[in-house]
Design a protein around this motif. Sequence first.
Motif, PDB file in Angstrom:
ATOM      1  N   PRO A   1       2.944   0.977   4.496  1.00  0.00           N
ATOM      2  CA  PRO A   1       3.849  -0.100   4.062  1.00  0.00           C
ATOM      3  C   PRO A   1       5.275   0.154   4.540  1.00  0.00           C
ATOM      4  CG  PRO A   1       3.319   1.358   2.231  1.00  0.00           C
ATOM      5  CD  PRO A   1       2.426   1.767   3.356  1.00  0.00           C
ATOM      6  N   GLU A   2       6.001  -0.927   4.766  1.00  0.00           N
ATOM      7  CA  GLU A   2       7.370  -0.806   5.257  1.00  0.00           C
ATOM      8  C   GLU A   2       8.306  -0.254   4.189  1.00  0.00           C
ATOM      9  OE1 GLU A   2       8.608  -4.525   6.818  1.00  0.00           O
ATOM     10  OE2 GLU A   2       7.139  -4.533   8.458  1.00  0.00           O
ATOM     11  N   LYS A   3       8.024  -0.529   2.938  1.00  0.00           N
ATOM     12  CA  LYS A   3       8.869  -0.001   1.860  1.00  0.00           C
ATOM     13  C   LYS A   3       8.018   0.336   0.649  1.00  0.00           C
ATOM     14  CE  LYS A   3      10.050  -4.628   0.101  1.00  0.00           C
ATOM     15  NZ  LYS A   3      11.164  -5.536  -0.266  1.00  0.00           N
ATOM     16  N   ARG A   4       8.551   1.227  -0.181  1.00  0.00           N
ATOM     17  CA  ARG A   4       7.857   1.677  -1.380  1.00  0.00           C
ATOM     18  C   ARG A   4       8.504   1.085  -2.628  1.00  0.00           C
ATOM     19  NH1 ARG A   4       2.783   3.597  -0.520  1.00  0.00           N
ATOM     20  NH2 ARG A   4       2.742   4.925   1.346  1.00  0.00           N
ATOM     21  N   THR A   5       7.651   0.835  -3.628  1.00  0.00           N
ATOM     22  CA  THR A   5       8.146   0.271  -4.884  1.00  0.00           C
ATOM     23  C   THR A   5       8.629   1.346  -5.845  1.00  0.00           C
ATOM     24  OG1 THR A   5       5.979   0.371  -5.968  1.00  0.00           O
ATOM     25  CG2 THR A   5       6.492  -1.613  -4.667  1.00  0.00           C
TER      26      THR A   5
ATOM     27  N   HIS B   1       2.938   0.796  -3.455  1.00  0.00           N
ATOM     28  CA  HIS B   1       2.885   1.757  -4.546  1.00  0.00           C
ATOM     29  C   HIS B   1       2.441   3.130  -4.037  1.00  0.00           C
ATOM     30  CE1 HIS B   1       3.478  -1.747  -6.946  1.00  0.00           C
ATOM     31  NE2 HIS B   1       2.267  -2.242  -6.725  1.00  0.00           N
ATOM     32  N   LEU B   2       2.785   4.158  -4.753  1.00  0.00           N
ATOM     33  CA  LEU B   2       2.372   5.524  -4.425  1.00  0.00           C
ATOM     34  C   LEU B   2       1.056   5.806  -5.139  1.00  0.00           C
ATOM     35  CD1 LEU B   2       5.865   7.180  -4.835  1.00  0.00           C
ATOM     36  CD2 LEU B   2       4.652   6.817  -2.672  1.00  0.00           C
ATOM     37  N   VAL B   3      -0.001   5.980  -4.375  1.00  0.00           N
ATOM     38  CA  VAL B   3      -1.345   6.065  -4.934  1.00  0.00           C
ATOM     39  C   VAL B   3      -1.916   7.470  -4.770  1.00  0.00           C
ATOM     40  CG1 VAL B   3      -3.670   5.098  -4.913  1.00  0.00           C
ATOM     41  CG2 VAL B   3      -1.709   3.649  -4.340  1.00  0.00           C
ATOM     42  N   THR B   4      -2.471   7.993  -5.863  1.00  0.00           N
ATOM     43  CA  THR B   4      -3.194   9.259  -5.834  1.00  0.00           C
ATOM     44  C   THR B   4      -4.615   9.012  -6.313  1.00  0.00           C
ATOM     45  OG1 THR B   4      -1.183  10.524  -6.304  1.00  0.00           O
ATOM     46  CG2 THR B   4      -3.292  11.628  -6.674  1.00  0.00           C
ATOM     47  N   VAL B   5      -5.583   9.436  -5.516  1.00  0.00           N
ATOM     48  CA  VAL B   5      -6.989   9.267  -5.845  1.00  0.00           C
ATOM     49  C   VAL B   5      -7.549  10.611  -6.290  1.00  0.00           C
ATOM     50  CG1 VAL B   5      -9.271   8.569  -5.015  1.00  0.00           C
ATOM     51  CG2 VAL B   5      -7.215   7.424  -4.144  1.00  0.00           C
ATOM     52  N   PHE B   6      -8.155  10.639  -7.478  1.00  0.00           N
ATOM     53  CA  PHE B   6      -8.753  11.858  -8.016  1.00  0.00           C
ATOM     54  C   PHE B   6     -10.269  11.800  -7.863  1.00  0.00           C
ATOM     55  CE2 PHE B   6      -4.672  11.492 -10.128  1.00  0.00           C
ATOM     56  CZ  PHE B   6      -4.205  12.804 -10.149  1.00  0.00           C
ATOM     57  N   GLU B   7     -10.836  12.864  -7.304  1.00  0.00           N
ATOM     58  CA  GLU B   7     -12.275  12.960  -7.081  1.00  0.00           C
ATOM     59  C   GLU B   7     -12.770  14.299  -7.607  1.00  0.00           C
ATOM     60  OE1 GLU B   7     -15.924  12.875  -6.590  1.00  0.00           O
ATOM     61  OE2 GLU B   7     -14.921  11.037  -5.899  1.00  0.00           O
TER      62      GLU B   7
ATOM     63  N   GLU C   1      -1.667   6.586   5.946  1.00  0.00           N
ATOM     64  CA  GLU C   1      -0.933   5.439   5.408  1.00  0.00           C
ATOM     65  C   GLU C   1      -0.175   5.796   4.137  1.00  0.00           C
ATOM     66  OE1 GLU C   1      -3.617   1.678   7.044  1.00  0.00           O
ATOM     67  OE2 GLU C   1      -4.054   2.523   5.065  1.00  0.00           O
ATOM     68  N   GLY C   2      -0.416   7.020   3.638  1.00  0.00           N
ATOM     69  CA  GLY C   2       0.364   7.482   2.503  1.00  0.00           C
ATOM     70  C   GLY C   2      -0.395   7.723   1.212  1.00  0.00           C
ATOM     71  N   ILE C   3      -1.702   7.562   1.220  1.00  0.00           N
ATOM     72  CA  ILE C   3      -2.492   7.781   0.008  1.00  0.00           C
ATOM     73  C   ILE C   3      -2.804   9.264  -0.130  1.00  0.00           C
ATOM     74  CG2 ILE C   3      -4.686   7.272  -1.147  1.00  0.00           C
ATOM     75  CD1 ILE C   3      -4.675   4.588   0.371  1.00  0.00           C
ATOM     76  N   SER C   4      -2.674   9.789  -1.342  1.00  0.00           N
ATOM     77  CA  SER C   4      -2.985  11.197  -1.620  1.00  0.00           C
ATOM     78  C   SER C   4      -4.371  11.300  -2.247  1.00  0.00           C
ATOM     79  CB  SER C   4      -1.949  11.800  -2.572  1.00  0.00           C
ATOM     80  OG  SER C   4      -0.657  11.780  -1.993  1.00  0.00           O
TER      81      SER C   4
END
Length: 495
Positions: free
Chosen positions: A147-151, A176-182, A215-218
Amino acid sequence: MGKQTGFMEYDRQVRRERDPAVRTKDWFDYTAPLSDKEVQIQGARCMDCGVPTCHVGMEINGVTSGCPVYHLIPEWNQLVYEGKWKEALDREHEQNNFPEFTGIACPAPCEGACVLGINEPPVAIRTVERSIIEKGFEEGWVVPKPPEKRTGKKVAVVGSGPAGLATAAQLNKAGHLVTVFERDDRVGGLLTYGIPEMKLSYDVVMRRVEILQQEGISFVTNTEVGKDITTEELRKEFNAIVLCGGATVHRDIQVAGSQLKGVHHAMDFLHSNTKSLLDSDLQDGNYISATGKDVIVIGGGDTGTDCLATSVRHNCKSLTQFDIYDKKGLVRDMETNPWPQYPTIHRVEYGHKEAASTYGEDPRAYAVMTKKFVGDDNGYVKEVHTVNVRLRYDEAGNKVRDEIPGTEKIWPADLVLIAIGFRGPEQDLIEQLQIETTAKSTVAADYDDYKTNVDGVFAAGDMRRGQSLIVWAINEGRGVARECDRYLMGETVLP
């Protein structure tokens, strides 16, 4: 419409299958791609019908018809026919974040709803879909688009299956800044550990995950929310939580002897095999082995078929699959199963072909009900006792299966794999968050907004709707992302 008579001139052609005698000796993709020209011809078979139903997902009598992500199927069929592959790829990605997953592992309800399928073999939609995305990767067209900018808003997504990945992808697009837990050691959920390598390679999953990371997803693996990280910590750190943990509680078979050694749930068998295969090429021995055993698979669905294919590759001694239903006809009954319902017909899937090639006959036994398992002196299963049944409906419309006298049979068995589906999601995390559930134990959240009774906590995918298709998981992941974005920002930029 580029080829007005294409559906009359060309026969249906899907991806070729490698020789079963060869492919059962490895764990590579059991199919081989068509040429670009062959795929373009399949695109030409699309009728550009006045009221296409292939791309409109719905449920008819509890069975999916059409595409739940509303894929722009006639459009990308036309673009492929014209040789406009990149434009076709853009059309694919408009409605589906992961056409490579659905192009491989979706049962293609779109084809069941194809207008051409009323009286001819339907358009090979899934083959065209997969060909487009594979060409996109080959040509380097599939690239990270951060994304061009973050919220500044942070969202935790619990579960990295198709619903979780779609949720993360969409929320990330919104900034948005997204973190995926597995909780497993690898990302992908069902995609990784529920579908065997020769059907959906882990490389295909990771190819997409790596783009999502860029793309920035953790992604945080080996972390079970509620155990390794508390729900309190999660709520403190994140502005919203989306539960996409799936429906992972096995449906058990209620017969004597089900606790014997050698009786396993199908997913335990598939999970352990894939993990050992990826970890050590099966050299560590940390998997449930079918080698040299008489194998019984109980359940006639896709998971049961995956168990067949895996057992063949283990070089089992014999292989039988029990199906509780009678053998179906080769063509749909238009009175009881009319178009555009998904056609309920006899299918010979890849695992059936492999078993037949290896052992000389189709492995299925129809209208068979398991009565009990019998073990040896050491507590290991040695026999499965069955009886044939006849299906009828009582006055209330409920299914009743009457046993047929004289059809009792004893089957030798060293390994029994139960593939009869799932009852719903695990309850520990749900209870910790004090989330309300339905009578089916799924999370209570409406399809329109995906909100649970707990502020800032959403749910999507099988955890909300119950056991379903990958394409529905993607649909719900996109939907919950839209509503979560609306919750965070007061409005939403997501489709």
